[in-house]
Scaffold this motif. Structure first.
Motif, mmCIF file in Angstrom:
data_model
loop_
_atom_site.group_PDB
_atom_site.id
_atom_site.type_symbol
_atom_site.label_atom_id
_atom_site.label_comp_id
_atom_site.label_asym_id
_atom_site.label_seq_id
_atom_site.Cartn_x
_atom_site.Cartn_y
_atom_site.Cartn_z
ATOM 1 N N LYS A 115 -0.921 -22.339 -4.391
ATOM 2 C CA LYS A 115 0.425 -21.878 -4.727
ATOM 3 C C LYS A 115 1.111 -22.868 -5.660
ATOM 4 O O LYS A 115 0.939 -24.081 -5.520
ATOM 5 N N ARG A 116 1.876 -22.324 -6.584
ATOM 6 C CA ARG A 116 2.651 -23.187 -7.468
ATOM 7 C C ARG A 116 3.730 -23.871 -6.630
ATOM 8 O O ARG A 116 4.504 -23.218 -5.933
ATOM 9 N N ALA A 168 3.102 -31.297 0.756
ATOM 10 C CA ALA A 168 4.011 -31.297 1.911
ATOM 11 C C ALA A 168 4.876 -30.043 1.912
ATOM 12 O O ALA A 168 5.054 -29.399 2.958
ATOM 13 N N LYS A 169 5.429 -29.674 0.750
ATOM 14 C CA LYS A 169 6.248 -28.469 0.679
ATOM 15 C C LYS A 169 5.414 -27.219 0.911
ATOM 16 O O LYS A 169 5.904 -26.234 1.480
ATOM 17 N N LEU A 170 4.157 -27.246 0.465
ATOM 18 C CA LEU A 170 3.266 -26.117 0.715
ATOM 19 C C LEU A 170 3.097 -25.901 2.217
ATOM 20 O O LEU A 170 3.174 -24.772 2.715
ATOM 21 N N LYS A 171 2.857 -26.997 2.945
ATOM 22 C CA LYS A 171 2.660 -26.906 4.393
ATOM 23 C C LYS A 171 3.924 -26.462 5.112
ATOM 24 O O LYS A 171 3.858 -25.912 6.214
ATOM 25 N N GLN A 172 5.079 -26.703 4.490
ATOM 26 C CA GLN A 172 6.357 -26.306 5.085
ATOM 27 C C GLN A 172 6.811 -24.924 4.599
ATOM 28 O O GLN A 172 7.925 -24.496 4.894
ATOM 29 N N ASN A 173 5.929 -24.239 3.856
ATOM 30 C CA ASN A 173 6.248 -22.918 3.307
ATOM 31 C C ASN A 173 7.509 -22.945 2.450
ATOM 32 O O ASN A 173 8.357 -22.050 2.536
ATOM 33 N N ARG A 174 7.626 -23.976 1.612
ATOM 34 C CA ARG A 174 8.793 -24.139 0.758
ATOM 35 C C ARG A 174 8.421 -24.090 -0.723
ATOM 36 O O ARG A 174 8.950 -24.823 -1.544
ATOM 37 N N CYS A 175 7.504 -23.192 -1.061
ATOM 38 C CA CYS A 175 7.025 -23.105 -2.449
ATOM 39 C C CYS A 175 7.544 -21.873 -3.182
ATOM 40 O O CYS A 175 7.031 -21.528 -4.246
ATOM 41 N N GLY A 176 8.541 -21.211 -2.622
ATOM 42 C CA GLY A 176 9.085 -20.049 -3.301
ATOM 43 C C GLY A 176 8.216 -18.813 -3.114
ATOM 44 O O GLY A 176 7.309 -18.786 -2.291
ATOM 45 N N LYS A 177 8.500 -17.808 -3.921
ATOM 46 C CA LYS A 177 7.827 -16.519 -3.769
ATOM 47 C C LYS A 177 6.690 -16.299 -4.752
ATOM 48 O O LYS A 177 6.152 -15.199 -4.862
ATOM 49 N N ALA A 212 0.083 -16.527 -4.337
ATOM 50 C CA ALA A 212 -1.060 -17.441 -4.362
ATOM 51 C C ALA A 212 -2.041 -17.008 -5.446
ATOM 52 O O ALA A 212 -2.154 -15.829 -5.770
ATOM 53 N N ALA A 213 -2.754 -17.984 -6.005
ATOM 54 C CA ALA A 213 -3.709 -17.713 -7.082
ATOM 55 C C ALA A 213 -4.985 -18.500 -6.820
ATOM 56 O O ALA A 213 -4.950 -19.573 -6.212
ATOM 57 N N PRO A 214 -6.130 -17.991 -7.261
ATOM 58 C CA PRO A 214 -7.403 -18.670 -6.994
ATOM 59 C C PRO A 214 -7.646 -19.858 -7.919
ATOM 60 O O PRO A 214 -7.393 -19.785 -9.120
ATOM 61 N N MET A 215 -8.129 -20.946 -7.360
ATOM 62 C CA MET A 215 -8.604 -22.099 -8.131
ATOM 63 C C MET A 215 -10.088 -21.918 -8.388
ATOM 64 O O MET A 215 -10.824 -21.424 -7.534
ATOM 65 N N GLY A 216 -10.548 -22.336 -9.551
ATOM 66 C CA GLY A 216 -11.981 -22.296 -9.837
ATOM 67 C C GLY A 216 -12.370 -21.125 -10.705
ATOM 68 O O GLY A 216 -11.675 -20.763 -11.664
#
Length: 390
Positions: A323-324, A329-338, A341-345
């Motif tokens: 996720k962008r 830490a913010k990712l784990k706290q679900n604080r990355c906005g709306k 999600a996108a695939p890496m690789g």
């Protein structure tokens, strides 16, 4: 509680090495206040054993090496700028080859005779062509990166997989090897311009690990200078940090070298670049020198291509969903906005922009959405053993 207290005390002591004005009383009081704060909010802040271990591992073995790498990088940049060092092994275009790899065969074609790939029966000009450039002190006939990535792509069966033989020019002292990346990239760019006469340039995808990533960047710039067009995609797998800095003598891979540049950082700040340099930059396990499962920088540096290889196998395209965000830490706290999600690789798409974060496992399958069942099913896929009877 003893474990938490000792861990917090070690962190405060580590920080105090930077602030020598702290007294023992300050240290103990700080640790005490942290413990009280954590106990008060135990449900939200109590770290898991794995988190404690990860923090201690990077404090003791990761970040000190990052400081050393910064020093080495500064020295190398100064030497490059002063022209105090010259390459020991000059690149020789006549010795550079494309190696077209199928499950059971390897076809050698001189880089400036790339149109001859069209004459090989197994080469399909209608498919995408993936070209891999490996890093420092690897050889084309002894490289896990080439072996594993060729197997994964041959398992898919929808691409022509090619490796570049540049080992003789990037197998010396690192600074000499770094000096050669620009020239090697120029030669590769010439070969790609030749190749683009028989296959659409939109079907060309360059992948580079470590120094190889910077060779790919140079190749992309050279291709553009020769054709006024851009390579479709360049993927940088933990692009090398030492000696490469934007705006200096060796700039290395950067956004703009292809229509789409995606980067996977796995040893940021030490052997690999820390700052974002692509259209999209992925940070699996965050911006830490040693990701989950690694106790050495060589392990961390290799994780980039190991993650990528996993993503290539059929069914694994979405193993590494990111996720962008501003931090793990913010990712784990679900604080990355709306932002979705996108695939890496393998499946990263050209519309992605910015920094993406994701969690990973410490052992294969590394992707959080990976499956042991799929992994076991792909053990022989793409190998000569599987294709022997065909």
């Amino acid at each position: 509680m003893k474990l938490i207290t000792l861990t917090l005390l070690s962190v405060v002591l580590f920080q105090s090495s930077v602030n020598s004005s702290m007294t023992l009383k300050d240290i103990v009081t700080g640790a005490k206040d942290n413990v009280i704060g954590m106990v008060t909010n135990v449900g939200s802040y109590l770290p898991t054993p794995s988190q404690l271990f990860g923090a201690a591992k990077n404090n003791l073995a990761g970040y000190p090496l990052e400081y050393l790498a910064d020093t080495m990088n500064s020295v190398c940049s100064t030497l490059m700028h002063s022209k105090s060092i010259q390459t020991r092994v000059m690149p020789d275009l006549a010795t550079m080859n494309f190696q077209f790899i199928t499950p059971c065969e390897k076809h050698i074609i001189p880089i400036l005779s790339s149109k001859d790939l069209y004459k090989i029966k197994a080469f399909d000009p209608t498919k995408k062509t993936v070209i891999l450039v490996t890093g420092w002190r690897t050889t084309i006939d002894s490289s896990d990166t080439i072996d594993e990535l060729s197997k994964a792509y041959n398992c898919r069966g929808d691409v022509n997989f090619i490796a570049i033989d540049v080992a003789s020019c990037v197998n010396t002292l690192f600074t000499w090897s770094a000096l050669n990346t620009e020239k090697l990239g120029e030669y590769l760019g010439q070969g790609l311009a030749d190749l683009a006469q028989v296959i659409p340039r939109e079907n060309i995808h360059l992948i580079g690990h470590s120094l190889g990533a910077h060779i790919c960047g140079s190749a992309g710039r050279s291709f553009t200078a020769l054709t006024d067009e851009k390579i479709a995609r360049i993927t940088g797998l933990d692009p090398a940090k030492p000696c490469f800095n934007e705006g200096e003598d060796l700039s290395g891979l950067m956004r703009g070298d292809a229509e789409f540049v995606d980067i996977i950082h796995t040893n940021p700040g030490v052997l690999g670049k820390r700052d974002p340099i692509g259209d999209v930059d992925f940070y699996p396990d965050g911006v830490v020198p040693l990701p989950t499962g690694c106790m050495s920088i060589t392990c961390a540096h290799s994780r980039s291509w190991e993650y990528y290889v996993e993503s290539v196998y059929p069914g694994n395209e979405n193993n590494f969903m990111a996720k962008r965000c501003n931090s793990l830490a913010k990712l784990k706290q679900n604080r990355c906005g709306k932002t979705p999600a996108a695939p890496m690789g393998y499946a990263a798409t050209s519309n992605l922009k910015g920094n993406y974060f994701l969690e990973v496992r410490g052992s294969s399958p590394f992707g959080m959405d990976g499956s042991k069942q799929r992994e076991n099913a792909n053990v022989y896929c793409g190998s000569c053993v599987q294709n022997a009877g065909k």
